[in-house]
Write a protein that holds these residues in place. Structure first.
Motif, PDB file in Angstrom:
ATOM      1  N   ILE A 149       0.842  -1.200   0.000  1.00 35.99           N
ATOM      2  CA  ILE A 149       0.000   0.000   0.000  1.00 35.99           C
ATOM      3  C   ILE A 149       0.874   1.245   0.000  1.00 35.99           C
ATOM      4  O   ILE A 149       0.631   2.186  -0.775  1.00 35.99           O
ATOM      5  N   ASP A 150       1.902   1.269   0.837  1.00 40.46           N
ATOM      6  CA  ASP A 150       2.822   2.411   0.865  1.00 40.46           C
ATOM      7  C   ASP A 150       3.480   2.619  -0.494  1.00 40.46           C
ATOM      8  O   ASP A 150       3.643   3.760  -0.942  1.00 40.46           O
ATOM      9  N   ALA A 151       3.853   1.542  -1.165  1.00 43.06           N
ATOM     10  CA  ALA A 151       4.482   1.656  -2.486  1.00 43.06           C
ATOM     11  C   ALA A 151       3.500   2.218  -3.513  1.00 43.06           C
ATOM     12  O   ALA A 151       3.882   3.052  -4.345  1.00 43.06           O
ATOM     13  N   ILE A 152       2.261   1.795  -3.445  1.00 40.01           N
ATOM     14  CA  ILE A 152       1.241   2.331  -4.359  1.00 40.01           C
ATOM     15  C   ILE A 152       1.044   3.821  -4.103  1.00 40.01           C
ATOM     16  O   ILE A 152       1.033   4.628  -5.033  1.00 40.01           O
ATOM     17  N   HIS A 153       0.929   4.206  -2.845  1.00 38.52           N
ATOM     18  CA  HIS A 153       0.785   5.634  -2.520  1.00 38.52           C
ATOM     19  C   HIS A 153       2.009   6.412  -2.991  1.00 38.52           C
ATOM     20  O   HIS A 153       1.881   7.513  -3.529  1.00 38.52           O
ATOM     21  N   GLY A 154       3.199   5.855  -2.803  1.00 39.88           N
ATOM     22  CA  GLY A 154       4.441   6.523  -3.192  1.00 39.88           C
ATOM     23  C   GLY A 154       4.631   6.632  -4.691  1.00 39.88           C
ATOM     24  O   GLY A 154       5.476   7.394  -5.166  1.00 39.88           O
ATOM     25  N   ALA A 155       3.861   5.855  -5.453  1.00 43.24           N
ATOM     26  CA  ALA A 155       3.983   5.886  -6.917  1.00 43.24           C
ATOM     27  C   ALA A 155       3.401   7.153  -7.525  1.00 43.24           C
ATOM     28  O   ALA A 155       3.784   7.558  -8.625  1.00 43.24           O
ATOM     29  N   ARG A 156       2.505   7.786  -6.793  1.00 46.26           N
ATOM     30  CA  ARG A 156       1.850   8.997  -7.315  1.00 46.26           C
ATOM     31  C   ARG A 156       2.903  10.073  -7.588  1.00 46.26           C
ATOM     32  O   ARG A 156       3.692  10.419  -6.734  1.00 46.26           O
ATOM     33  N   GLY A 157       2.917  10.559  -8.819  1.00 45.24           N
ATOM     34  CA  GLY A 157       3.869  11.591  -9.206  1.00 45.24           C
ATOM     35  C   GLY A 157       5.241  11.048  -9.590  1.00 45.24           C
ATOM     36  O   GLY A 157       6.101  11.802 -10.026  1.00 45.24           O
ATOM     37  N   ARG A 158       5.452   9.747  -9.435  1.00 45.14           N
ATOM     38  CA  ARG A 158       6.750   9.140  -9.758  1.00 45.14           C
ATOM     39  C   ARG A 158       6.665   8.134 -10.892  1.00 45.14           C
ATOM     40  O   ARG A 158       7.630   7.956 -11.630  1.00 45.14           O
ATOM     41  N   HIS A 159       5.536   7.433 -10.988  1.00 43.85           N
ATOM     42  CA  HIS A 159       5.378   6.370 -11.976  1.00 43.85           C
ATOM     43  C   HIS A 159       4.090   6.596 -12.760  1.00 43.85           C
ATOM     44  O   HIS A 159       3.074   7.008 -12.202  1.00 43.85           O
ATOM     45  N   GLY A 160       4.153   6.284 -14.046  1.00 45.91           N
ATOM     46  CA  GLY A 160       2.979   6.452 -14.891  1.00 45.91           C
ATOM     47  C   GLY A 160       2.020   5.281 -14.831  1.00 45.91           C
ATOM     48  O   GLY A 160       0.854   5.408 -15.192  1.00 45.91           O
ATOM     49  N   GLY A 161       2.508   4.119 -14.397  1.00 44.52           N
ATOM     50  CA  GLY A 161       1.677   2.931 -14.329  1.00 44.52           C
ATOM     51  C   GLY A 161       2.242   1.927 -13.348  1.00 44.52           C
ATOM     52  O   GLY A 161       3.405   2.015 -12.950  1.00 44.52           O
TER      53      GLY A 161
END
Length: 150
Positions: free
Chosen positions: A58-70
């Motif tokens: 869950i933390d990784a998914i939240h951290g993906a915002r603004g960093r990863h496109g998919g």
């Protein structure tokens, strides 16, 4: 943004030794290397993470915002139980493809339910390691070629 997050859930760290007749003989390192090389052909980078802990995913998914496109997500057994992972995907609004090495619909009935599928743009299962590459291709197309089909 030319970066994808490849997330693997519980027990996927045991790839190559855990039920190779179901999950194949390749290791997680081999899978991640294949994903990185495949994405690079389309000008994308990948960040890979595996965790046996739901909160870390869950933390990784939240951290993906603004960093990863998919996101390519194999949530393992959490697929069938985790409303929290589903909510995390909904909350970050990042295109996510659900992937499984085995065909979860041809296995035990409890594996047929996927909370992840509700939030994902698609699900790929039963193609082994190739499914991850298919998911990368789908995300690259979604992120680079606008479509009028949703």
């Amino acid at each position: 943004m030319h970066s994808l997050l490849i997330l693997n859930g519980p027990n996927l760290n045991l790839l190559g030794t855990r039920q190779p007749e179901v999950y194949g003989s390749g290791t997680l390192d081999m899978l991640e290397d294949s994903c990185a090389k495949h994405a690079q052909k389309s000008g994308f980078q990948v960040q890979c993470l595996q965790s046996n802990h739901e909160g870390a995913l869950i933390d990784a998914i939240h951290g993906a915002r603004g960093r990863h496109g998919g996101i390519v997500l194999n949530a393992g057994a959490f697929t069938h139980t985790s409303i929290a992972l589903m909510d995390a995907i909904y909350s970050v609004e990042i295109p996510t493809v659900e992937v499984h090495l085995s065909n979860i619909h041809a296995r035990e009935s409890f594996r047929h339910q996927s909370y992840i599928a509700r939030a994902a743009i698609g699900q790929i299962c039963g193609f082994g390691r190739q499914g991850y590459l298919m998911a990368i291709d789908a995300l690259v197309q979604k992120l680079t070629q606008p479509s009028d089909v949703t």
